[in-house]
Design an enzyme around this catalytic site. Structure first.
Site, PDB file in Angstrom:
ATOM      1  N   CYS A  10       0.804  -1.178  -0.145  1.00 54.11           N
ATOM      2  CA  CYS A  10       0.011   0.044   0.169  1.00 54.11           C
ATOM      3  C   CYS A  10       0.969   1.171   0.050  1.00 54.11           C
ATOM      4  O   CYS A  10       2.083   1.421   0.292  1.00 54.11           O
ATOM      5  CB  CYS A  10      -0.782   0.245   1.307  1.00 54.11           C
ATOM      6  SG  CYS A  10      -1.725  -1.482   1.810  1.00 54.11           S
ATOM      7  N   ARG A  35       2.501   0.736  -5.627  1.00 55.57           N
ATOM      8  CA  ARG A  35       2.576  -0.024  -4.297  1.00 55.57           C
ATOM      9  C   ARG A  35       1.461  -0.748  -4.299  1.00 55.57           C
ATOM     10  O   ARG A  35       1.220  -1.597  -3.306  1.00 55.57           O
ATOM     11  CB  ARG A  35       2.479   1.187  -3.195  1.00 55.57           C
ATOM     12  CG  ARG A  35       4.045   1.825  -3.171  1.00 55.57           C
ATOM     13  CD  ARG A  35       4.313   2.677  -2.236  1.00 55.57           C
ATOM     14  NE  ARG A  35       4.169   2.205  -0.670  1.00 55.57           N
ATOM     15  CZ  ARG A  35       5.264   1.781  -0.267  1.00 55.57           C
ATOM     16  NH1 ARG A  35       6.616   2.009  -0.976  1.00 55.57           N
ATOM     17  NH2 ARG A  35       5.467   1.163   0.682  1.00 55.57           N
ATOM     18  N   TRP A  81      -2.916  -2.574  -1.555  1.00 53.23           N
ATOM     19  CA  TRP A  81      -2.655  -3.787  -2.362  1.00 53.23           C
ATOM     20  C   TRP A  81      -2.999  -5.074  -1.229  1.00 53.23           C
ATOM     21  O   TRP A  81      -2.225  -5.093  -0.213  1.00 53.23           O
ATOM     22  CB  TRP A  81      -1.066  -4.024  -2.583  1.00 53.23           C
ATOM     23  CG  TRP A  81      -0.887  -5.373  -3.440  1.00 53.23           C
ATOM     24  CD1 TRP A  81      -0.808  -5.470  -4.617  1.00 53.23           C
ATOM     25  CD2 TRP A  81      -0.315  -6.400  -2.890  1.00 53.23           C
ATOM     26  NE1 TRP A  81      -0.233  -6.785  -5.071  1.00 53.23           N
ATOM     27  CE2 TRP A  81      -0.085  -7.290  -3.962  1.00 53.23           C
ATOM     28  CE3 TRP A  81       0.150  -7.043  -1.472  1.00 53.23           C
ATOM     29  CZ2 TRP A  81       0.458  -8.451  -3.582  1.00 53.23           C
ATOM     30  CZ3 TRP A  81       0.472  -8.292  -1.510  1.00 53.23           C
ATOM     31  CH2 TRP A  81       0.910  -8.910  -2.520  1.00 53.23           C
ATOM     32  N   ASN A 107       0.013   2.003   6.620  1.00 50.94           N
ATOM     33  CA  ASN A 107       0.647   0.986   5.704  1.00 50.94           C
ATOM     34  C   ASN A 107       1.457  -0.007   6.641  1.00 50.94           C
ATOM     35  O   ASN A 107       2.406   0.611   7.509  1.00 50.94           O
ATOM     36  CB  ASN A 107       1.759   1.858   4.563  1.00 50.94           C
ATOM     37  CG  ASN A 107       2.684   0.750   4.155  1.00 50.94           C
ATOM     38  OD1 ASN A 107       3.788   1.138   3.881  1.00 50.94           O
ATOM     39  ND2 ASN A 107       2.315  -0.400   3.725  1.00 50.94           N
ATOM     40  N   GLY A 108       1.315  -1.300   6.847  1.00 47.37           N
ATOM     41  CA  GLY A 108       1.814  -1.894   7.596  1.00 47.37           C
ATOM     42  C   GLY A 108       1.153  -3.301   8.135  1.00 47.37           C
ATOM     43  O   GLY A 108      -0.327  -3.337   7.849  1.00 47.37           O
ATOM     44  N   GLU A 493      15.316 -13.396 -16.888  1.00 49.50           N
ATOM     45  CA  GLU A 493      14.851 -12.028 -16.543  1.00 49.50           C
ATOM     46  C   GLU A 493      13.717 -11.630 -17.790  1.00 49.50           C
ATOM     47  O   GLU A 493      12.773 -11.198 -17.582  1.00 49.50           O
ATOM     48  CB  GLU A 493      16.169 -10.933 -16.854  1.00 49.50           C
ATOM     49  CG  GLU A 493      15.439  -9.485 -16.707  1.00 49.50           C
ATOM     50  CD  GLU A 493      14.497  -9.125 -15.698  1.00 49.50           C
ATOM     51  OE1 GLU A 493      14.570  -9.957 -14.467  1.00 49.50           O
ATOM     52  OE2 GLU A 493      14.308  -8.027 -15.622  1.00 49.50           O
ATOM     53  N   LYS A 497       9.949 -10.910 -17.399  1.00 53.21           N
ATOM     54  CA  LYS A 497       9.460  -9.612 -18.003  1.00 53.21           C
ATOM     55  C   LYS A 497       8.222 -10.135 -18.813  1.00 53.21           C
ATOM     56  O   LYS A 497       7.103  -9.400 -18.460  1.00 53.21           O
ATOM     57  CB  LYS A 497      10.234  -8.876 -18.982  1.00 53.21           C
ATOM     58  CG  LYS A 497      11.657  -8.128 -18.383  1.00 53.21           C
ATOM     59  CD  LYS A 497      10.991  -6.901 -17.513  1.00 53.21           C
ATOM     60  CE  LYS A 497      10.732  -7.146 -16.258  1.00 53.21           C
ATOM     61  NZ  LYS A 497      11.761  -6.906 -15.324  1.00 53.21           N
ATOM     62  N   GLU A 500       5.267 -11.583 -16.570  1.00 49.07           N
ATOM     63  CA  GLU A 500       4.390 -10.628 -15.649  1.00 49.07           C
ATOM     64  C   GLU A 500       3.647  -9.419 -16.378  1.00 49.07           C
ATOM     65  O   GLU A 500       2.696  -8.925 -15.851  1.00 49.07           O
ATOM     66  CB  GLU A 500       5.525  -9.973 -14.679  1.00 49.07           C
ATOM     67  CG  GLU A 500       6.603  -8.786 -15.173  1.00 49.07           C
ATOM     68  CD  GLU A 500       7.363  -8.383 -14.111  1.00 49.07           C
ATOM     69  OE1 GLU A 500       6.916  -8.206 -13.033  1.00 49.07           O
ATOM     70  OE2 GLU A 500       8.684  -8.104 -14.581  1.00 49.07           O
ATOM     71  N   HIS A 516      18.170 -31.965 -20.315  1.00 50.24           N
ATOM     72  CA  HIS A 516      17.774 -32.506 -19.057  1.00 50.24           C
ATOM     73  C   HIS A 516      16.250 -32.318 -18.633  1.00 50.24           C
ATOM     74  O   HIS A 516      15.826 -32.616 -17.583  1.00 50.24           O
ATOM     75  CB  HIS A 516      18.613 -32.087 -17.952  1.00 50.24           C
ATOM     76  CG  HIS A 516      20.009 -32.307 -18.000  1.00 50.24           C
ATOM     77  ND1 HIS A 516      20.832 -33.376 -17.643  1.00 50.24           N
ATOM     78  CD2 HIS A 516      20.929 -31.325 -18.528  1.00 50.24           C
ATOM     79  CE1 HIS A 516      21.966 -33.127 -18.148  1.00 50.24           C
ATOM     80  NE2 HIS A 516      22.176 -31.957 -18.727  1.00 50.24           N
ATOM     81  N   LYS A 615       4.730  -2.821  -6.983  1.00 49.64           N
ATOM     82  CA  LYS A 615       6.187  -2.862  -7.224  1.00 49.64           C
ATOM     83  C   LYS A 615       7.224  -2.961  -6.006  1.00 49.64           C
ATOM     84  O   LYS A 615       8.196  -3.663  -6.103  1.00 49.64           O
ATOM     85  CB  LYS A 615       6.348  -1.376  -7.624  1.00 49.64           C
ATOM     86  CG  LYS A 615       7.725  -1.074  -8.079  1.00 49.64           C
ATOM     87  CD  LYS A 615       7.973  -0.148  -9.223  1.00 49.64           C
ATOM     88  CE  LYS A 615       9.308  -0.067  -9.973  1.00 49.64           C
ATOM     89  NZ  LYS A 615       9.808  -1.293 -10.441  1.00 49.64           N
TER      90      LYS A 615
HETATM   91  C1  F6R Z   1      10.087  -7.741 -11.777  1.00 49.46           C
HETATM   92  C2  F6R Z   1      10.171  -6.882 -10.484  1.00 49.46           C
HETATM   93  C3  F6R Z   1      10.457  -7.502  -9.432  1.00 49.46           C
HETATM   94  C4  F6R Z   1      11.444  -6.810  -8.397  1.00 49.46           C
HETATM   95  C5  F6R Z   1      11.372  -7.539  -6.941  1.00 49.46           C
HETATM   96  C6  F6R Z   1      12.505  -6.907  -6.010  1.00 49.46           C
HETATM   97  O1  F6R Z   1       9.947  -6.903 -12.915  1.00 49.46           O
HETATM   98  O2  F6R Z   1      10.126  -5.747 -10.801  1.00 49.46           O
HETATM   99  O3  F6R Z   1      10.762  -8.870  -9.660  1.00 49.46           O
HETATM  100  O4  F6R Z   1      12.619  -6.699  -9.278  1.00 49.46           O
HETATM  101  O5  F6R Z   1      10.382  -7.584  -6.306  1.00 49.46           O
HETATM  102  O6  F6R Z   1      12.301  -5.611  -5.902  1.00 49.46           O
HETATM  103  P1  F6R Z   1      13.359  -4.573  -5.275  1.00 49.46           P
HETATM  104  O7  F6R Z   1      14.422  -4.348  -6.553  1.00 49.46           O
HETATM  105  O8  F6R Z   1      12.726  -3.232  -5.285  1.00 49.46           O
HETATM  106  O9  F6R Z   1      14.081  -5.054  -4.285  1.00 49.46           O
END
Ligand code: F6R
Length: 620
Positions: A10, A35, A81, A107-108, A493, A497, A500, A516, A615
């Site tokens: 949040c 968030r 969230w 938030n918490g 990666e 990408k 997600e 394998h 995020k």
């Molecule tokens: C994927 C993504 C997440 C973050 C992960 C760590 O695109 O953004 O996998 O990389 O949640 O986040 P940070 O870097 O903020 O610790």
């Protein structure tokens, strides 16, 4: 909500001042939607009367419920969230006690909410939500005798868990109180206005002067300024000047933040390298590396026994890339680890182990706890972080700030390449300190990295071509990403990408691992993207491409610009120009990001706010 536990991610925002508080808070919530975006709410004073409006869904849904005339001089807001139970208006913030005396956003997670709730229920209290946050409003209201600060300060010690609060009382339309423990809280000091928010971005359109509250601090805010308190006493504070501009957090003409942030990479990387590397004219001298934030003597790096890199998600993939760089340059064993596993595994650590935490937000809960564990075991912790003043930055012994600017798109892009470049600079620093590279090698490597801007620019010129490839593959239900060496984390990666943002199932594998198991999946319906740049394992990758081809699989390759053979083996090729391992990793990331973006866009996905994600993952 199933068990009454409130959300822990949040975003919260608060404004008090002689502007339009409702507008400031709604704009702030929009900036914090990364968030969480399940529901949103606001409380504001209008003609000295406190009103709350809450909505399920996005901040835009909340805005639709607010009439234009709703302006005021104090407002608090929340974007949510959910971790437990479906999002609902009933559970949306702000929350109040039944008399409406106290209203707050939180938030918490309050860990002892069940005990506190039972005590209140025994006294006859009735609750209008299933949240832990509402309990805090009840507790403060019980203590409130006209002095809001005193009531808040008497309740905070009773709370176990984490919080960032914005709190108002219905008869105090000019005072906002903030408090923090474990959840971030930035407080902005502007002209005739003050703001609080879960990060500095909502504050930036108003002021760049920001105070990052520490745990167990309380802030009292009015239009005229703030006072910061700890242990019931006022304490001095020093605001940080934030360099990010508010414009940097806007879309700047791009359809999505993700696309804007992909296109920002050449500039971000140029300035990162420019700030950190200076190559003296005298060719006998090593590069001067600006290690601002890492005040650790060179001797220390000579004495370390190994390096553990802790991170999650994309940041973990950056750690996997960095492993190869650190081992080659600084000649020390380096292990990437998921922070979530690290913190619960009882890892073997001693003071000779250097722990590097990698994180864009600086708030990822598992990474933060990994840092705390490492410190308890006597390890030094260096963090590579983007968000200035974040919790992990403050917990670390040294911080390498990437200064990539705010990353708003939920899928991490520019922070990923920023992490790779930062970790490379850190590995050069350690290599020089340990004497594992000489001045000439350090100069050569630094000069190579300094070329990253034009190389990243040149990949971006292929964006339309990548878009056409995306159109061709957008309806596939599955994807495989394969690579070897650093191509392996890049494959992981690329797959992350794609899944997600487009919701297409994708897997990233070490191409050597294909035989394998995953090879069983290959047929004409499963496209495989190979990272096939020239380098140490190029021939091996070509062998893997042949194996997929022999089984009828469709193949896309990311290849070196001077590879004139590969197009005979594959269906589509994206050429990139790179002359070294480090450059390969950076320039290869960009087509992977673009491919995921364009496929998601073509499928009509909400690219900047994919479903179920947030995020900063500030829950376990
Ligand atoms: C994927 C993504 C997440 C973050 C992960 C760590 O695109 O953004 O996998 O990389 O949640 O986040 P940070 O870097 O903020 O610790």
């Amino acid at each position: 909500m199933t068990n009454g536990r409130e959300i822990a991610m949040c975003g919260i925002v608060g404004f008090v001042g002689r502007g339009n508080a409702v507008k400031a808070v709604v704009e702030g919530l929009r900036a914090l939607e990364y968030r969480g975006y399940d529901s949103a709410g606001i409380a504001f004073f209008k003609k000295n009367k406190l009103t709350s409006v809450r909505a399920c869904g996005r901040v835009a849904d909340l805005e639709a419920k607010l009439s234009d005339s709703e302006s005021s001089e104090l407002a608090i807001g929340h974007t949510r969230w959910a971790t437990h139970g479906a999002p609902s208006e009933r559970n949306s913030h702000p929350h109040s006690d039944p008399t409406g005396t106290i209203t707050l956003v939180h938030n918490g997670i309050i860990d002892n909410y069940a005990t506190l709730k039972a005590e209140l229920e025994a006294e006859g209290a009735k609750f209008s939500s299933d949240t832990d946050s509402e309990i805090v409003a009840h507790l403060i209201a019980k203590e409130y005798k006209g002095d809001l600060l005193a009531a808040v300060e008497s309740v905070l010690p009773k709370l176990d868990g984490t919080f960032a609060f914005g709190i108002v009382a219905k008869d105090k339309p000019d005072t906002l109180i903030g408090a923090r423990r474990g959840s971030p809280l930035a407080v902005g000091i502007g002209e005739n206005e003050t703001l609080l928010a879960s990060d500095a971005v909502p504050v930036l359109p108003h002021t760049r002067k920001v105070v990052f509250l520490e745990d167990d601090q309380v802030v009292v805010m009015t239009a005229d300024g703030i006072t910061v308190r700890e242990n019931g006493k006022e304490i001095p504070f020093t605001p940080t000047e934030i360099a990010w501009s508010a414009e940097a957090a806007q879309k700047g003409g791009y359809a999505h933040f993700m696309l804007k942030e992909i296109f920002e990479q050449p500039q971000v990387l140029r300035s990162l390298v420019h700030n950190r590397i200076h190559i003296p004219e005298d060719a006998s001298l090593p590069p001067e590396l600006n290690m601002e934030g890492i005040d650790i003597p060179a001797d220390y790096f000579r004495g370390i026994s190994r390096i553990v890199m802790i991170a999650q998600g994309t940041a973990y993939h950056a750690g996997m890339v960095a492993r190869n760089m650190i081992e080659r340059v600084a000649k020390i064993a380096a292990y990437p680890e998921y922070a979530a596993d690290f913190r619960y595994r009882d890892p073997i650590l001693d003071p000779s182990v250097l722990v590097i935490a990698i994180t864009q937000s600086g708030e990822t809960m598992d990474t933060l706890h990994g840092v705390k564990l490492a410190k308890e075991r006597g390890c030094k912790v260096i963090s590579v972080v983007n968000t200035v003043g974040s919790s992990i930055a403050r917990e670390s012994d040294g911080v390498f700030y990437m200064h990539c600017g705010p990353e708003i798109g939920v899928a991490s892009t520019k922070a990923f390449t920023g992490m790779i470049a930062s970790l490379y600079i850190l590995s050069l620093h350690m290599g020089l300190a340990r004497g594992t590279i000489d001045a000439a090698e350090a100069r050569r490597r630094a000069a190579d990295l300094a070329n990253v801007g034009p190389r990243a620019d040149s990949v971006l010129t292929t964006a339309n071509y990548i878009r056409r490839i995306a159109m061709k593959y957008k309806d596939n239900g599955n994807f495989l990403f394969l690579g070897r060496g650093t191509g392996w984390p890049l494959a992981m990666e690329g797959a992350l990408k794609l899944k997600e943002v487009s919701y297409i199932h994708a897997e990233g594998y070490d191409a050597a691992e294909m035989k394998h198991g995953p090879i069983a999946l290959i047929d004409e319906n499963l496209p495989a993207l190979f990272i096939a740049l020239k380098g140490r394992r190029y021939d091996k990758v070509l062998g893997n491409i042949q194996e997929v081809r022999a089984r009828g699989g469709k193949i896309i390759a990311i290849a070196s610009h001077d590879d004139h053979e590969i197009d005979k083996l594959v269906d589509d090729v994206i050429y990139v120009r790179a002359e070294s391992g480090i450059m390969n990793s950076i320039v290869c990331s960009i087509p992977l990001q673009l491919l995921a973006y364009y496929i998601a866009e073509a499928r009509g996905c909400d690219v900047d706010k994919p479903k179920n994600l947030a995020k900063s993952v500030t829950v376990e």
